[in-house]
Scaffold this active site. Sequence first.
Site, short mmCIF file in Angstrom:
data_model
loop_
_atom_site.label_atom_id
_atom_site.label_comp_id
_atom_site.label_asym_id
_atom_site.label_seq_id
_atom_site.Cartn_x
_atom_site.Cartn_y
_atom_site.Cartn_z
N ARG A 1 21.35 31.91 49.24
CA ARG A 1 21.18 32.07 50.69
C ARG A 1 19.82 31.55 51.13
NH1 ARG A 1 18.73 36.66 53.31
NH2 ARG A 1 19.18 36.65 55.54
N SER B 1 23.61 34.92 56.80
CA SER B 1 23.37 36.31 56.42
C SER B 1 24.17 36.64 55.17
CB SER B 1 23.79 37.25 57.57
OG SER B 1 25.20 37.21 57.73
N SER C 1 34.08 46.21 56.85
CA SER C 1 33.16 47.08 57.59
C SER C 1 31.86 47.17 56.80
CB SER C 1 33.77 48.47 57.78
OG SER C 1 32.90 49.31 58.50
N ASN C 2 30.78 46.67 57.38
CA ASN C 2 29.49 46.58 56.68
C ASN C 2 28.49 47.49 57.37
OD1 ASN C 2 27.15 45.88 55.38
ND2 ASN C 2 27.46 43.68 55.51
N GLY D 1 28.13 48.47 51.33
CA GLY D 1 26.90 49.25 51.41
C GLY D 1 25.65 48.38 51.39
N HIS E 1 48.50 52.56 49.39
CA HIS E 1 49.16 52.60 48.08
C HIS E 1 50.62 52.14 48.15
CE1 HIS E 1 49.41 53.42 43.93
NE2 HIS E 1 48.55 54.43 43.88
N ASP F 1 49.07 48.51 44.62
CA ASP F 1 48.93 49.43 43.48
C ASP F 1 47.49 49.40 42.97
OD1 ASP F 1 51.60 50.12 43.61
OD2 ASP F 1 52.22 48.54 42.21
#
Length: 476
Positions: free
Chosen positions: A291, A305, A396-397, A421, A449, A453
């Site tokens: 980066r 980013s 989702s960050n 995270g 599920h 699987d």
Amino acid sequence: KPAAAPAAAEQPKESAPAAEATPETSSSSSSGGGSWPAHDVMKMPALSPTMSMGNIVSWQKKVGDSVAPGDMLCEVETDKATIAWEAQEEGYVAAILLPDGAKEVAVGTPAAILVEEQELVPKFANFTAADAAGDGAPPKAAKSAPPPPPPAAKESKECKPAAAAQPAAAAPGQPSTPKQQAAAPGGRVIASPYAKKLASNAGVSLAGVSGTGPHGRIVADDVRQLISSGGGAPAAAAAGAAAAAPEGGYTDVQIKQIKRVTAARLLESKLTIPHYYLTMECEIDNLMQAREQLNVSLAGTAKLSVNDFIVKAAALTCRKVPAVNASWMGDFVRQYHNVDVNVAVNSPAGLMVPFVRNADKKGLLDISNEVKSLAGKAKEGKLQPHEFVGGTFTISNLGMYGIKQFAAIVNPPQAAILAVGAVQPKVVLDDEEGYTEVKVMNVTLSCDHRVVDGAVGAEWLKAFKQYIENPLLMMV
């Protein structure tokens, strides 16, 4: 649409077909106690595929203004964004039936009146929603033709079936499907066990709810509709909450339509989708170096980013493990040929999830520019339906907030969502130097599920980790 009662049924029948058009055209309406020249009834449209109701933000036209196709009539807050309602016909605004700020207006509700000639506008000065020829207005003929009183010798219980039969007799043109009766508050509620579970978890009451199942039985779809419309809150619970309010006072924050719908769908996701979670740690030293080198090469014209790399890696992984890029369809699983990655964005109106179309086929710079543009539109409330309705996988960050690890809720009808995270330093064993410090990032894959699987989810995370730890693989 509700049909007229017997007295109105004797009116000329040419007005009934006209009521089905949108906008509705009326040649000489006399409903609601007045006689009106030819006009069009402009009804609240469905401005997005998922919209069932909306809020009027503000009218851009006023009574007497001319309207041409493409002109903005008003701004409407939908379940996802604020969208312009554009006119499809030309004419003049004769009446506005819904004020600025009108809340939870159902799709199909009369909102404005359009006429062809400007001189007709003053004739609609007293026009109301009830005058819109039955468009959402309750039938009034019952008052003019009340049923005969029952014989005094009969019990009042014997009168109820006759009263219940009146709507069917008054509307011979309607389909034969009987209208379901709502359970009276305090009476017995007939509902399926799953519907009762949904209502219990959502904290809503089923008293007074009309069921669409057999014999008026309340089913799960009825509860979902109740939750999404914001109804069904038990009065007793509200009173209890008010009594338990702290002495220091409080502020009630009004919920926007976007947040209301998002809350209902997230609740439905947790109640109906069997979630499980897989977490993996990724070393990102190589990614950070790549980066940095790419940003130097871009010479300030753009800046990549870490999230851009994550979107690209997730898209390529969905291409590599297509079983995750799928949806549960009830009788089968649908695997998508395209990879459209949604990116969760926090906006003043609530959570938005615009998507990057065909992200697996785009370069890092294109992904970076598109994500920045979509995020900016989301925060300004300017997203269009084609930018947020869809997607096959979501990211989702919360790393930028310092969150080490979390588990996200699956975004239906998708089968998985990746929670990212923060980047953190970690000391690890090194064969040459003994110990060394590396940068790591925890990611958690939430899966449906029914579709994915455990072994398939693990395979997806393993492939994702390879792309993240060896970013050059993204460019092969």
